[in-house]
Design an enzyme around this catalytic site. Structure first.
Site, PDB file in Angstrom:
ATOM      1  N   CYS B 156      27.275  61.772  63.816  1.00  0.00           N
ATOM      2  CA  CYS B 156      27.396  62.376  64.105  1.00  0.00           C
ATOM      3  C   CYS B 156      28.578  63.217  65.196  1.00  0.00           C
ATOM      4  O   CYS B 156      27.859  62.475  66.183  1.00  0.00           O
ATOM      5  CB  CYS B 156      26.164  63.369  64.350  1.00  0.00           C
ATOM      6  SG  CYS B 156      26.568  65.077  65.014  1.00  0.00           S
ATOM      7  N   CYS B 159      27.200  64.387  68.195  1.00  0.00           N
ATOM      8  CA  CYS B 159      26.383  64.778  69.219  1.00  0.00           C
ATOM      9  C   CYS B 159      26.647  63.137  69.797  1.00  0.00           C
ATOM     10  O   CYS B 159      26.362  62.553  71.282  1.00  0.00           O
ATOM     11  CB  CYS B 159      24.973  64.240  68.048  1.00  0.00           C
ATOM     12  SG  CYS B 159      24.671  65.084  66.978  1.00  0.00           S
ATOM     13  N   ASP B 160      26.356  62.356  69.309  1.00  0.00           N
ATOM     14  CA  ASP B 160      27.401  61.156  69.641  1.00  0.00           C
ATOM     15  C   ASP B 160      28.791  61.001  70.569  1.00  0.00           C
ATOM     16  O   ASP B 160      28.883  59.724  71.118  1.00  0.00           O
ATOM     17  CB  ASP B 160      27.398  60.357  68.902  1.00  0.00           C
ATOM     18  CG  ASP B 160      26.070  59.592  68.490  1.00  0.00           C
ATOM     19  OD1 ASP B 160      24.381  60.579  69.305  1.00  0.00           O
ATOM     20  OD2 ASP B 160      25.581  59.574  67.407  1.00  0.00           O
TER      21      ASP B 160
END
Ligand SMILES: Cc1cc2nc3c(=O)[nH]c(=O)nc-3n(C[C@H](O)[C@H](O)[C@H](O)COP(=O)(O)OP(=O)(O)OC[C@H]3O[C@@H](n4cnc5c(N)ncnc54)[C@H](O)[C@@H]3O)c2cc1C
Lengths: 214, 327
Positions: B156, B159-160
């Site tokens: 992701c 997200c990361d």
């Protein structure tokens, strides 16, 4: 300039109208080098104005060290939510809960105000069976859409049990701590600094990992 | 500073609380999944007057993990979340009961229809089912990948990505999601290397955008063979298919964006699937089991897109409605 625009303020007021009891935001900052401390205070001041059930208290991590240790606060900025009896219920945010984390912060306020839903019976039984203290760290980034869900779950468990202390940790603000726990995907959940998993997993998985600490 | 408030918070608490599920009721339709396919099915079913509910463990499905959507009719640009918010708002004006944290474990055929079991042990009954469980990221399947998940291997990018600020990363894949991930990451990372085993499959408009970025390197016809490191990822081994040479790229993050696998765990032994594991449906979204319909990424319908999933969801709901009315 206001951090929260008018539209957002209106939406939050509406959400806060569901609060049951009063809550206190106890915010810890520190002097000198403190990433996002100023913004966090400014943000909390704005939140305070959005409901007469919310009051703000500010502390200094070093000068008010006694109080800090009462709530296990070791970083700044850190926001501790206290219930209407000014009791710490294990709901804490390290780093500014902006971005997507507003979606764990607002539910945190509602939860501590007593407006949350009860846990399903079987899960509540597992929570009540705990006998040793549990610390849950949920590492997040502010751009992660599903991280707030994991923080909400950890806080829910903490609110239900006096033995559980649950904290959001904003990974970029506290990069040393994140590196220590090798955080390279979020949400990463670390329990008692020992057991860990990645992802916004169901409550059952949180409880399974928690059980290992008992 | 941004605040991405979830507009549906209001429905979770207090006086705005929406309809909830009733365990005693026999629903007309239960929809598993709240991505575009599931939500669109809910809208159509409710408007037909059906007693319908939605069960899912991630509101909005994959759309919330999408930075921007630029190919949904009517929106020249919208964030993935913004679009989900619109979808949810639309469905919730009709007061459709929705469980947002429900893992469906299994379903069983009964005399009156189906019993759907949640992982918490609850059971909900319905005459028909719509499976809209979508898909999940496909893994590369190379040595070291599994061992380094959450330790440098990520699926992701939004997200990361922030965790790789100032670092060197690789994006694996050549489709739209890979190219978009590489563009997003180039704003955070020190350098981004896009590695793909064949040629680009992405839209030309974003390939051009990618090629203009100064900290992005592109290796096509190149295959990732291994992820290595010591506790955390420190590099990947790649094979340049043109020259037959293998090389090591020293990187700290590997973002895998190589397509999707259907979430078919619920039906693997119950329904006919194709060789990719997708549920086989006909033009009416019927599956091999009477009363069970499917829509979106989990099916063998080609082109995994939001607008495709949404229209398939509508069709599935309408077919199910006819099925119920026929009795
Ligand atoms: C990074 C990324 C970028 C993309 N960009 C675009 C784009 O720009 N434009 C575009 O058109 N498409 C894009 N797509 C593709 C698009 O998101 C998908 O095609 C679409 O979301 C499929 O919709 P769906 O409803 O079939 O499934 P999904 O969106 O995958 O939703 C599946 C739903 O099922 C639920 N579910 C699954 N299993 C269970 C279970 N056992 N119990 C309970 N609930 C369950 C999930 O919680 C979820 O709600 C992108 C995808 C990704 C990942």
């Amino acid at each position: 300039m206001a951090l929260l625009n008018e539209q957002l303020q209106g939406q939050l007021k509406e959400v806060f109208s569901s609060m049951k009891n009063e809550i206190t935001l106890a915010v810890f900052t520190k002097e000198g080098d403190c990433y996002s401390c100023e913004e966090t205070i400014a943000f909390m001041k704005e939140i305070e104005t959005l409901s007469d059930k919310i009051s703000l208290e500010t502390y200094d991590l070093e000068k008010d060290s006694e109080r800090a240790s009462e709530y296990n606060v070791v970083m700044a900025p850190s926001i501790v939510l206290l219930d209407s009896d000014k009791k710490y219920r294990g709901v804490k945010f390290n780093g500014i809960p902006a971005g997507h984390e507003i979606n764990s912060f607002i539910p945190g306020i509602l939860e501590v105000s007593g407006a949350g839903e009860a846990l399903p019976e079987d899960l509540l039984m597992q929570v009540n069976a705990l006998s040793k203290p549990v610390n849950i760290k949920v590492f997040v980034t502010l751009s992660c859409p599903h991280c707030a869900g994991a923080v909400q779950k950890a806080h829910k468990l903490a609110f239900e049990s006096a033995l559980i202390d649950a904290e959001m940790v904003e990974a970029q603000t506290f990069d040393e701590l994140s590196n220590k726990f090798n955080v390279s995907s979020v949400p990463k959940i670390v329990i008692n600094d020992q057991y860990e998993f990645v992802g916004n997993q169901p409550l059952e998985i949180f409880l399974e990992e928690i059980a290992k600490t008992q | 500073m941004d605040f991405n408030l979830d507009m549906n918070l209001n429905d979770q608490y207090g006086k705005n609380k929406k309809a909830t599920f009733d365990k005693e009721t026999l629903y007309d339709m239960l929809i598993i999944g709240s991505g575009p396919a599931g939500l669109s099915a809910a809208l159509y079913a409710k408007r037909k007057g059906l007693k319908v509910g939605v069960l899912s463990n991630k509101v909005g499905g994959q759309v919330v993990d999408t930075t921007s959507v630029e190919n949904y009719l009517g929106f020249d640009f919208v964030t993935g979340e913004g679009l989900v918010e619109k979808f949810m708002h639309h469905v919730q004006t009709l007061d459709v009961p929705m469980l947002k944290d429900a893992d469906v474990k299994s379903f069983e055929k009964t005399e009156s229809g189906f019993e759907v079991a949640l992982s918490r042990g609850e059971i909900i009954k319905s005459k028909t089912l719509i499976l809209a469980t979508g898909s999940k990221p496909r893994r590369l399947g190379v040595k070291g990948e599994d061992a380094f998940i959450g330790r440098g291997v990520a699926y992701c990018a939004i997200c990361d990505g922030p965790l790789f600020e100032g670092r060197d990363v690789v994006v694996a894949g050549g489709g739209n999601s890979a190219v978009e991930a590489a563009i997003d990451l180039s704003k955070i990372a020190n350098s981004v290397t896009l590695v793909h085993r064949s040629e680009f499959r992405a839209d030309q408009i974003i390939i051009d955008q990618l090629k203009r970025l100064s900290n992005v390197t592109i290796h096509l016809q190149t295959e990732i063979q291994e992820v290595f490191g010591d506790g955390l990822v420190s590099g990947v081994k790649v094979l340049d298919k043109a020259t037959g040479e293998t090389r090591e790229l020293k990187i700290e993050g590997l973002f895998v964006e190589i397509g999707y696998l259907p979430n078919n765990q619920l039906v693997i032994d119950q329904l006919d699937l194709n060789n990719r594991g997708e549920i086989i449906v006909n033009a009416l979204n019927e599956t091999s089991m009477k009363g069970v319909f499917a829509a979106g990424d989990v099916t063998d319908t080609p082109y995994k897109q939001i607008i495709v999933a949404a229209s398939e969801g509508a069709k599935a709901a309408l077919t199910a409605n006819d099925y119920i009315n026929r009795g």
